[in-house]
Enzyme design. Structure first.
Site, PDB file in Angstrom:
ATOM      1  N   GLY A 401      14.078  -2.775  26.477  1.00  0.00           N
ATOM      2  CA  GLY A 401      15.349  -3.044  25.783  1.00  0.00           C
ATOM      3  C   GLY A 401      15.536  -4.527  25.527  1.00  0.00           C
ATOM      4  O   GLY A 401      16.058  -4.929  24.481  1.00  0.00           O
ATOM      5  N   GLU A 424       1.610 -12.849  -1.218  1.00  0.00           N
ATOM      6  CA  GLU A 424       0.306 -13.533  -1.358  1.00  0.00           C
ATOM      7  C   GLU A 424      -0.821 -12.503  -1.450  1.00  0.00           C
ATOM      8  O   GLU A 424      -1.924 -12.729  -0.945  1.00  0.00           O
ATOM      9  CB  GLU A 424       0.071 -14.497  -0.186  1.00  0.00           C
ATOM     10  CG  GLU A 424       0.606 -15.894  -0.434  1.00  0.00           C
ATOM     11  CD  GLU A 424       0.003 -16.590  -1.654  1.00  0.00           C
ATOM     12  OE1 GLU A 424      -1.170 -16.313  -1.979  1.00  0.00           O
ATOM     13  OE2 GLU A 424       0.717 -17.373  -2.288  1.00  0.00           O
TER      14      GLU A 424
HETATM   15  C1  LIG Z   1      10.188 -11.803   0.545  1.00  0.00           C
HETATM   16  C2  LIG Z   1       9.296 -11.931  -0.623  1.00  0.00           C
HETATM   17  C3  LIG Z   1       9.006 -13.177  -1.135  1.00  0.00           C
HETATM   18  C4  LIG Z   1       8.210 -13.315  -2.264  1.00  0.00           C
HETATM   19  N1  LIG Z   1       8.033 -14.553  -2.828  1.00  0.00           N
HETATM   20  C5  LIG Z   1       7.414 -14.656  -4.024  1.00  0.00           C
HETATM   21  C6  LIG Z   1       7.365 -15.908  -4.726  1.00  0.00           C
HETATM   22  O1  LIG Z   1       7.894 -16.921  -4.240  1.00  0.00           O
HETATM   23  N2  LIG Z   1       6.742 -15.953  -5.918  1.00  0.00           N
HETATM   24  C7  LIG Z   1       6.158 -14.857  -6.474  1.00  0.00           C
HETATM   25  O2  LIG Z   1       5.615 -14.969  -7.553  1.00  0.00           O
HETATM   26  N3  LIG Z   1       6.177 -13.649  -5.839  1.00  0.00           N
HETATM   27  C8  LIG Z   1       6.808 -13.517  -4.643  1.00  0.00           C
HETATM   28  N4  LIG Z   1       6.862 -12.304  -4.016  1.00  0.00           N
HETATM   29  C9  LIG Z   1       6.258 -11.147  -4.629  1.00  0.00           C
HETATM   30  C10 LIG Z   1       5.027 -10.634  -3.920  1.00  0.00           C
HETATM   31  O3  LIG Z   1       3.959 -11.515  -4.129  1.00  0.00           O
HETATM   32  C11 LIG Z   1       4.752  -9.207  -4.427  1.00  0.00           C
HETATM   33  O4  LIG Z   1       5.731  -8.378  -3.834  1.00  0.00           O
HETATM   34  C12 LIG Z   1       3.367  -8.731  -4.090  1.00  0.00           C
HETATM   35  O5  LIG Z   1       2.420  -9.397  -4.872  1.00  0.00           O
HETATM   36  C13 LIG Z   1       3.207  -7.208  -4.314  1.00  0.00           C
HETATM   37  O6  LIG Z   1       3.621  -6.831  -5.577  1.00  0.00           O
HETATM   38  P1  LIG Z   1       4.637  -5.607  -5.748  1.00  0.00           P
HETATM   39  O7  LIG Z   1       5.801  -5.846  -4.851  1.00  0.00           O
HETATM   40  O8  LIG Z   1       4.920  -5.465  -7.191  1.00  0.00           O
HETATM   41  O9  LIG Z   1       3.868  -4.343  -5.209  1.00  0.00           O
HETATM   42  P2  LIG Z   1       2.879  -3.394  -6.033  1.00  0.00           P
HETATM   43  O10 LIG Z   1       1.808  -4.203  -6.640  1.00  0.00           O
HETATM   44  O11 LIG Z   1       3.667  -2.513  -6.929  1.00  0.00           O
HETATM   45  O12 LIG Z   1       2.287  -2.524  -4.860  1.00  0.00           O
HETATM   46  C14 LIG Z   1       3.025  -1.395  -4.302  1.00  0.00           C
HETATM   47  C15 LIG Z   1       2.055  -0.556  -3.463  1.00  0.00           C
HETATM   48  O13 LIG Z   1       1.027  -0.046  -4.317  1.00  0.00           O
HETATM   49  C16 LIG Z   1      -0.231  -0.270  -3.759  1.00  0.00           C
HETATM   50  N5  LIG Z   1      -1.209  -0.574  -4.822  1.00  0.00           N
HETATM   51  C17 LIG Z   1      -1.078  -1.423  -5.872  1.00  0.00           C
HETATM   52  N6  LIG Z   1      -2.210  -1.475  -6.575  1.00  0.00           N
HETATM   53  C18 LIG Z   1      -3.096  -0.673  -5.972  1.00  0.00           C
HETATM   54  C19 LIG Z   1      -4.464  -0.333  -6.207  1.00  0.00           C
HETATM   55  N7  LIG Z   1      -5.178  -0.878  -7.195  1.00  0.00           N
HETATM   56  N8  LIG Z   1      -5.067   0.517  -5.344  1.00  0.00           N
HETATM   57  C20 LIG Z   1      -4.390   1.048  -4.297  1.00  0.00           C
HETATM   58  N9  LIG Z   1      -3.098   0.764  -4.032  1.00  0.00           N
HETATM   59  C21 LIG Z   1      -2.461  -0.090  -4.845  1.00  0.00           C
HETATM   60  C22 LIG Z   1      -0.080  -1.481  -2.848  1.00  0.00           C
HETATM   61  O14 LIG Z   1      -1.009  -1.394  -1.765  1.00  0.00           O
HETATM   62  C23 LIG Z   1       1.352  -1.352  -2.368  1.00  0.00           C
HETATM   63  O15 LIG Z   1       1.385  -0.629  -1.154  1.00  0.00           O
HETATM   64  C24 LIG Z   1       7.643 -12.162  -2.870  1.00  0.00           C
HETATM   65  C25 LIG Z   1       7.903 -10.907  -2.318  1.00  0.00           C
HETATM   66  C26 LIG Z   1       8.722 -10.779  -1.236  1.00  0.00           C
HETATM   67  C27 LIG Z   1       9.030  -9.406  -0.723  1.00  0.00           C
END
Ligand SMILES: Cc1cc2nc3c(=O)[nH]c(=O)nc-3n(C[C@H](O)[C@H](O)[C@H](O)COP(=O)(O)OP(=O)(O)OC[C@H]3O[C@@H](n4cnc5c(N)ncnc54)[C@H](O)[C@@H]3O)c2cc1C
Length: 652
Positions: A401, A424
């Site tokens: 806890g 990233e």
């Molecule tokens: C708190 C936070 C801070 C951030 N800061 C920044 C920032 O400063 N600048 C910036 O540019 N971005 C930023 N981001 C964005 C971040 O880089 C993205 O969220 C990340 O690149 C993933 O993209 P998405 O969220 O669109 O997920 P998606 O690409 O839609 O992925 C969703 C799911 O699908 C799966 N998936 C996708 N493609 C495939 C594939 N080919 N094969 C199998 N599975 C797949 C992934 O594994 C994941 O589980 C931030 C995000 C967060 C949450």
């Protein structure tokens, strides 16, 4: 005389030991003490204030070339941000966005005018920026971003525009409040005289978004992402552009340029190659995120280990004393393998940072080396961030806890590091990048081979890919060559045997993935279907590769330790790491006849044996992580007599 823990810290600190020591002492400043501040406004103000303190100490200069106003110590820049993660992850992320991502884009994608105009100001925080890559519609696949930057030769300007709701820039750190300028990734559209306008692919532009009073500039609409799962000090936001005009010179034009008349030029002909070259220069962010996740995991594990060394539960039979948590085998089994993995990953991270630093400082660096660096950065980002998620959860549960109380830090560590598996580069997507990099290492030669030739090729060449060792090549090879393998339990503690098992698994998984890929390519018309058919296999091959790289780094790390007692502990930890990895994938080793049933049982016995032998050193091992004084920030460890924790003598 240095203690064993100090020797461990010194070994683990590696090449940038002095930077780590300096940052450790800076982090003892009460202004950097861990804090629990869920309120967004307060947390954001605090993170910015901490960054200003860092800037006044000249903290960010290492990440920038000397002739741009920095010191040009790329390795030091990564390591010092990683150290911040021990104190406050919001601060680490906000600093990473400003100096690593926004600053990194200017530094690596820009040219002299951009360096002159921005670098000094962004180091000193006179200019606050954000890194606007991700859009609502595209995160992992950034080649398909929808934001446009259309060149207008009549005015010599680019017009930045968000043409669809899904082209909104999303999750961008700094966009909600503090950033006044953004490095915006957008499709560059232009036409030279007599040409049709077309997209030349994604490029990066410097776009002012706010005035000095914090108001959106004309055509820019920012909004706030609000409360997130963690990282309250980072002001993540969204940006929409409505025909925003910027001068032609705001294109970061190191890899491509647009002339006054709209003519596009680039030293890299192939658009795909150009895009990935640009992204490759930004690898530092990924390295930093992996390293920081590893640092946060070490903090969480340290808290739980120290708790386990003071908390007692249940009387032992025939004894009046309650049992110390750390004396339960199961408790040791939960924490000690995580400690071992933390050491392993940190040694691998150190190698990665060194490789990055050397390539960054070598203008003639081999492109193949650069690609390998990107693959390694992706692989270790995956390994470190998943390790952090798992380790911090285990640490939380290990504190019962009390672990769930905000004042004991673990809940914030958990919430803040969760998203490290996503930003990233999402981990599943990055793991595929690792595998593709390995597979393409020989893909060209594979084309057109008949199955017999392929098998011959796979047996020899894939093995060579695997055998391309990561560090300390000679030591590693000698260990493998002189191994003594037999069915005795003891041989599982033989480093050569462990290394061979890791290597065989990688070799087999990679070669069979490549073979299945080749078969699927023949059967399926669509290359997507062919790859998708073996996607799970490819991901496992990547994992096996990462495990092998990490084990080799551990072995090289042990070799660098100058103290025999510390070295013996590292050797036991390395056994625990290797046997834990084998145990986790025991089914595969048995299915593929690399492990008999008897030996599989011996792996478990080996893990228990190492847990028992390391138990008396648990405190030394976590002290070896070198967490700065005061940076644990866990009230239950502060002193005896609290309601939550009954203190007992801590064994040495
Ligand atoms: C708190 C936070 C801070 C951030 N800061 C920044 C920032 O400063 N600048 C910036 O540019 N971005 C930023 N981001 C964005 C971040 O880089 C993205 O969220 C990340 O690149 C993933 O993209 P998405 O969220 O669109 O997920 P998606 O690409 O839609 O992925 C969703 C799911 O699908 C799966 N998936 C996708 N493609 C495939 C594939 N080919 N094969 C199998 N599975 C797949 C992934 O594994 C994941 O589980 C931030 C995000 C967060 C949450």
């Amino acid at each position: 005389m240095a203690s064993t823990a100090e020797h461990l810290t010194s070994t683990l600190d590696g090449r940038w030991k002095e930077v780590r020591e300096r940052t450790r002492s800076e982090l003892t400043d009460p202004r950097f003490a861990p804090h629990y501040t869920p309120d967004l406004a307060e947390a954001r103000a605090k993170a910015l204030e901490q960054m200003r303190v860092l800037a006044s100490m000249g903290y960010a200069a290492d990440g920038f070339a000397a002739d741009h106003g920095g010191t040009g110590d790329a390795g030091a820049a990564v390591v010092s941000i990683e150290m911040l993660a021990m104190s406050d992850l919001s601060l680490m992320v906000k600093a990473g966005v400003q100096w690593g991502l926004f600053g990194g884009a200017i530094e690596n994608l820009g040219t002299k005018p951009h360096h002159d105009a921005y670098v000094k100001r962004l180091i000193d925080l006179d200019l606050l920026g954000c890194y606007a890559m991700t859009e609502t519609g595209h995160g992992s696949d950034v080649q398909e971003l929808e934001t446009t930057a259309t060149y207008d030769p009549s005015t010599g300007e680019f017009v930045i525009h968000s043409p669809t709701p899904s082209s909104r820039k999303d999750f961008i750190g700094g966009a909600a409040q503090h950033a006044t300028v953004a490095s915006v990734f957008a499709q560059l559209i232009t036409a030279g005289p007599g040409e049709e306008r077309e997209s030349k692919g994604v490029h990066c532009f410097v776009v002012p978004i706010r005035d000095d009073e914090g108001n959106d500039l004309p055509g820019v609409s920012t909004s706030d992402c609000g409360y997130k799962g963690g990282l309250p000090g980072v002001d993540n936001g969204r940006i929409m552009f409505d025909q925003v005009r910027i001068p032609r010179g705001n294109l970061l034009n190191r890899y491509a340029d647009v002339a006054e008349d709209g003519t596009y030029s680039s030293p890299i002909e192939n658009p795909n190659k150009r895009f990935f070259t640009m992204l490759g220069t930004l690898v530092r962010g990924r390295i930093t995120v992996g390293g920081s996740a590893g640092a946060a995991a070490r903090v969480g594990i340290t808290i739980a280990t120290k708790y386990g060394l003071q908390r007692r539960q249940f009387n032992a039979p025939k004894s009046d004393n309650e049992v110390l948590l750390m004396d339960y085998l199961v408790y040791q089994r939960r924490l000690l393998p995580l400690i071992a993995r933390s050491y392993a990953l940190q040694f691998a991270q150190n190698e990665l940072v060194a490789k990055f630093h050397d390539i960054q400082n070598d203008p003639d660096a081999d492109p193949q080396e650069k690609r390998e660096l990107e693959g390694r950065a992706a692989g270790l980002k995956v390994a470190n961030t998943w390790h952090a998620t798992r380790a911090i959860q285990e640490a939380r549960e290990a504190c019962g806890g009390a672990g769930y109380m905000a004042e004991n830090r673990l809940t914030a560590l958990k919430a803040d590091t969760d998203v490290f598996t996503t930003f990233e580069g999402d981990n599943h997507v990055l793991a595929q990048l690792v595998a593709k990099e390995l597979l393409t290492a020989y893909a060209d030669e594979v084309q057109g081979m008949n199955p017999v030739d392929w098998m011959r090729f796979a047996v020899t060449t894939v093995g060579d890919v695997v055998k391309k060792r990561t560090a300390a090549q000679q030591i590693l090879q000698t260990i493998v060559d002189t191994r003594q393998d037999n069915e005795e339990d003891g041989s599982l503690f033989n480093r050569g045997t462990q290394m061979q098992m890791f290597e065989d698994r990688e070799d087999y998984m990679l070669s069979t993935a490549a073979r299945r890929l080749q078969g699927a390519q023949k059967r399926e018309d669509d290359p997507f279907d062919a790859f998708n058919f073996v996607q799970d296999h490819v991901l496992r091959a990547a994992q096996a590769h990462i495990d092998r790289v990490v084990l080799e780094a551990f072995v090289a790390g042990i070799d660098s330790c100058g103290d025999e007692t510390a070295k013996a502990l590292l050797n036991d930890l390395c056994d625990l790491y290797a046997l834990s990895v084998i145990d986790e994938d025991k089914a595969w080793f048995m299915e593929h006849r690399h492990l008999s049933v008897e030996r599989a049982k011996a792996v478990l016995r080996g893990i228990n044996e190492r847990c028992r032998s390391l138990r008396p050193h648990a405190e030394t091992l976590v002290e070896g992580f070198g967490i700065p004084e005061g940076a644990l920030g866990s009230a239950m460890l502060d002193g005896p007599g609290t309601d939550a924790v009954r203190m007992a003598t801590v064994p040495r």
